[in-house]
Design a protein around this motif. Structure first.
Motif, PDB file in Angstrom:
ATOM      1  N   ALA A 123      42.822  31.479  41.313  1.00 59.94           N
ATOM      2  CA  ALA A 123      41.866  32.231  42.129  1.00 59.94           C
ATOM      3  C   ALA A 123      42.339  33.651  42.426  1.00 59.94           C
ATOM      4  O   ALA A 123      41.534  34.517  42.783  1.00 59.94           O
ATOM      5  CB  ALA A 123      41.603  31.493  43.442  1.00 59.94           C
ATOM      6  N   GLN A 124      43.637  33.914  42.258  1.00 63.89           N
ATOM      7  CA  GLN A 124      44.175  35.264  42.516  1.00 63.89           C
ATOM      8  C   GLN A 124      43.961  36.207  41.335  1.00 63.89           C
ATOM      9  O   GLN A 124      44.382  37.355  41.382  1.00 63.89           O
ATOM     10  CB  GLN A 124      45.675  35.181  42.836  1.00 63.89           C
ATOM     11  CG  GLN A 124      46.049  34.218  43.946  1.00 63.89           C
ATOM     12  CD  GLN A 124      45.186  34.375  45.172  1.00 63.89           C
ATOM     13  OE1 GLN A 124      45.087  35.469  45.747  1.00 63.89           O
ATOM     14  NE2 GLN A 124      44.566  33.279  45.609  1.00 63.89           N
ATOM     15  N   ARG A 125      43.328  35.714  40.255  1.00 57.94           N
ATOM     16  CA  ARG A 125      43.142  36.515  39.036  1.00 57.94           C
ATOM     17  C   ARG A 125      44.484  37.054  38.532  1.00 57.94           C
ATOM     18  O   ARG A 125      44.691  38.267  38.427  1.00 57.94           O
ATOM     19  CB  ARG A 125      42.170  37.668  39.270  1.00 57.94           C
ATOM     20  CG  ARG A 125      40.777  37.199  39.643  1.00 57.94           C
ATOM     21  CD  ARG A 125      39.886  38.375  39.978  1.00 57.94           C
ATOM     22  NE  ARG A 125      38.587  37.927  40.391  1.00 57.94           N
ATOM     23  CZ  ARG A 125      37.486  37.987  39.640  1.00 57.94           C
ATOM     24  NH1 ARG A 125      37.560  38.465  38.425  1.00 57.94           N
ATOM     25  NH2 ARG A 125      36.327  37.564  40.111  1.00 57.94           N
ATOM     26  N   PRO A 126      45.408  36.144  38.220  1.00 57.09           N
ATOM     27  CA  PRO A 126      46.759  36.565  37.832  1.00 57.09           C
ATOM     28  C   PRO A 126      46.799  37.139  36.421  1.00 57.09           C
ATOM     29  O   PRO A 126      45.794  37.155  35.702  1.00 57.09           O
ATOM     30  CB  PRO A 126      47.552  35.257  37.922  1.00 57.09           C
ATOM     31  CG  PRO A 126      46.542  34.220  37.546  1.00 57.09           C
ATOM     32  CD  PRO A 126      45.243  34.686  38.142  1.00 57.09           C
ATOM     33  N   SER A 127      47.992  37.557  36.024  1.00 55.29           N
ATOM     34  CA  SER A 127      48.201  38.036  34.657  1.00 55.29           C
ATOM     35  C   SER A 127      47.986  36.881  33.692  1.00 55.29           C
ATOM     36  O   SER A 127      47.987  35.708  34.072  1.00 55.29           O
ATOM     37  CB  SER A 127      49.627  38.580  34.504  1.00 55.29           C
ATOM     38  OG  SER A 127      50.564  37.511  34.638  1.00 55.29           O
ATOM     39  N   ALA A 128      47.822  37.222  32.414  1.00 59.89           N
ATOM     40  CA  ALA A 128      47.578  36.190  31.398  1.00 59.89           C
ATOM     41  C   ALA A 128      48.729  35.192  31.340  1.00 59.89           C
ATOM     42  O   ALA A 128      48.507  33.985  31.150  1.00 59.89           O
ATOM     43  CB  ALA A 128      47.385  36.850  30.032  1.00 59.89           C
ATOM     44  N   GLN A 129      49.952  35.667  31.518  1.00 64.29           N
ATOM     45  CA  GLN A 129      51.115  34.780  31.455  1.00 64.29           C
ATOM     46  C   GLN A 129      51.083  33.767  32.591  1.00 64.29           C
ATOM     47  O   GLN A 129      51.281  32.560  32.378  1.00 64.29           O
ATOM     48  CB  GLN A 129      52.404  35.594  31.528  1.00 64.29           C
ATOM     49  CG  GLN A 129      53.666  34.733  31.503  1.00 64.29           C
ATOM     50  CD  GLN A 129      54.917  35.524  31.819  1.00 64.29           C
ATOM     51  OE1 GLN A 129      54.842  36.675  32.226  1.00 64.29           O
ATOM     52  NE2 GLN A 129      56.068  34.905  31.646  1.00 64.29           N
ATOM     53  N   ILE A 130      50.860  34.244  33.817  1.00 63.62           N
ATOM     54  CA  ILE A 130      50.833  33.335  34.969  1.00 63.62           C
ATOM     55  C   ILE A 130      49.637  32.402  34.873  1.00 63.62           C
ATOM     56  O   ILE A 130      49.731  31.209  35.194  1.00 63.62           O
ATOM     57  CB  ILE A 130      50.805  34.144  36.281  1.00 63.62           C
ATOM     58  CG1 ILE A 130      52.070  34.986  36.409  1.00 63.62           C
ATOM     59  CG2 ILE A 130      50.662  33.208  37.484  1.00 63.62           C
ATOM     60  CD1 ILE A 130      52.095  35.891  37.626  1.00 63.62           C
ATOM     61  N   LYS A 131      48.512  32.911  34.415  1.00 60.64           N
ATOM     62  CA  LYS A 131      47.303  32.086  34.256  1.00 60.64           C
ATOM     63  C   LYS A 131      47.580  30.922  33.304  1.00 60.64           C
ATOM     64  O   LYS A 131      47.218  29.772  33.586  1.00 60.64           O
ATOM     65  CB  LYS A 131      46.160  32.945  33.733  1.00 60.64           C
ATOM     66  CG  LYS A 131      44.838  32.203  33.524  1.00 60.64           C
ATOM     67  CD  LYS A 131      43.748  33.191  33.116  1.00 60.64           C
ATOM     68  CE  LYS A 131      42.402  32.491  32.921  1.00 60.64           C
ATOM     69  NZ  LYS A 131      42.379  31.656  31.709  1.00 60.64           N
ATOM     70  N   ALA A 132      48.227  31.211  32.179  1.00 57.04           N
ATOM     71  CA  ALA A 132      48.520  30.157  31.201  1.00 57.04           C
ATOM     72  C   ALA A 132      49.468  29.119  31.794  1.00 57.04           C
ATOM     73  O   ALA A 132      49.302  27.911  31.566  1.00 57.04           O
ATOM     74  CB  ALA A 132      49.120  30.778  29.942  1.00 57.04           C
ATOM     75  N   GLN A 133      50.464  29.575  32.556  1.00 59.41           N
ATOM     76  CA  GLN A 133      51.389  28.628  33.182  1.00 59.41           C
ATOM     77  C   GLN A 133      50.656  27.709  34.151  1.00 59.41           C
ATOM     78  O   GLN A 133      50.895  26.495  34.182  1.00 59.41           O
ATOM     79  CB  GLN A 133      52.494  29.378  33.927  1.00 59.41           C
ATOM     80  CG  GLN A 133      53.538  29.995  33.028  1.00 59.41           C
ATOM     81  CD  GLN A 133      54.762  30.429  33.816  1.00 59.41           C
ATOM     82  OE1 GLN A 133      55.283  29.693  34.637  1.00 59.41           O
ATOM     83  NE2 GLN A 133      55.214  31.648  33.558  1.00 59.41           N
ATOM     84  N   ALA A 134      49.777  28.287  34.951  1.00 60.27           N
ATOM     85  CA  ALA A 134      49.024  27.475  35.918  1.00 60.27           C
ATOM     86  C   ALA A 134      48.131  26.477  35.203  1.00 60.27           C
ATOM     87  O   ALA A 134      48.007  25.312  35.625  1.00 60.27           O
ATOM     88  CB  ALA A 134      48.198  28.382  36.828  1.00 60.27           C
ATOM     89  N   GLU A 135      47.528  26.893  34.098  1.00 58.87           N
ATOM     90  CA  GLU A 135      46.611  26.004  33.371  1.00 58.87           C
ATOM     91  C   GLU A 135      47.345  24.847  32.698  1.00 58.87           C
ATOM     92  O   GLU A 135      46.876  23.700  32.738  1.00 58.87           O
ATOM     93  CB  GLU A 135      45.809  26.813  32.357  1.00 58.87           C
ATOM     94  CG  GLU A 135      44.762  27.702  33.013  1.00 58.87           C
ATOM     95  CD  GLU A 135      44.031  28.591  32.031  1.00 58.87           C
ATOM     96  OE1 GLU A 135      42.941  29.059  32.367  1.00 58.87           O
ATOM     97  OE2 GLU A 135      44.571  28.833  30.919  1.00 58.87           O
TER      98      GLU A 135
END
Length: 225
Positions: A123-135
């Motif tokens: 929900a924080q609209r993170p960077s692509a790297q952090i987004k992938a880790q969360a997913e």
């Protein structure tokens, strides 16, 4: 006299223009200066915040190392992670801290909290790297809860990321759990191929074991026909 009168007229024209436009000119200059100094002040504030967050994140890494080593410093690690997410949610440090919070929740089998933390990161609209880790971590949590459709929904977004091999292996785990051995074997083989394409390939002994077991089972089935 004509020259003098012209100079007087010029001075008077300047005075008249100043009376009519001077205030707005001063206001415009003041506004421009306020914007410049405001921007510099905001930049300074951001740099200060980033410095504080970086130092706190370093402390979190030290505490987390102790948690991984012998289980100590968990309370300290959780406190630091909570502070980072509360005070620096807009920075990557705060978002990484939420990933640590999710990890600790999973360790205590609190999957609901783990999902909440990971969804907060997205929900924080993170960077692509952090987004992938969360997913990938959300997919792992949903897999652990046997919510396979939710796990696959997140895995489908990771094909073009650095987690492609890991995602393919987890797809295989889902298929195997659903007793679809053929799909599981195909996913595991794809995971091995993707892993070999990485700059620093990792020897995944468990993945090789899964492939060998399913390959042997497939040969046995074919031989029984």
């Amino acid at each position: 006299m004509e020259t003098y009168r012209t100079e007087e007229e010029q001075v008077e024209a300047i005075k008249r223009w100043w009376r009519e436009n001077g205030k707005s000119t001063v206001f415009g200059i003041a506004l421009a200066l306020a914007i410049v100094f405001g921007w510099k002040g905001w930049q300074g504030h951001q740099q200060t915040q980033a410095g504080e967050a970086s130092a706190m994140f370093d402390d979190l890494l030290i505490a987390d190392a102790a948690v991984q080593r012998d289980g100590s410093s968990l309370a300290t690690a959780q406190h630091l992670a909570n502070t980072l997410t509360d005070q620096f949610s807009g920075l990557s440090y705060g978002q990484f801290a939420a990933l640590f919070k999710a990890k600790y929740a999973v360790k205590s089998s609190d999957y609901e909290t783990a999902v909440t933390e990971l969804e907060w990161v997205l929900a924080q609209r993170p960077s692509a790297q952090i987004k992938a880790q969360a997913e990938i971590r959300l997919a792992q949590v949903f897999y652990a809860q046997k919510e396979y459709d939710k796990a696959l929904a997140y895995l489908s977004t990771l094909a073009a990321t650095g987690y492609a091999a890991e995602a393919a292996e987890l797809e295989g785990d889902v298929a195997f759990s659903q007793q679809d051995n053929a799909a599981a074997l195909a996913a595991y083989q794809r995971a091995r191929s993707l892993a070999r394409q990485q700059e620093a390939p990792v020897n995944n002994a468990m993945l090789e074991l899964k492939i060998n077991d399913l390959s042997a089972a497939e040969v046995a089935v074919e031989g029984a026909k």
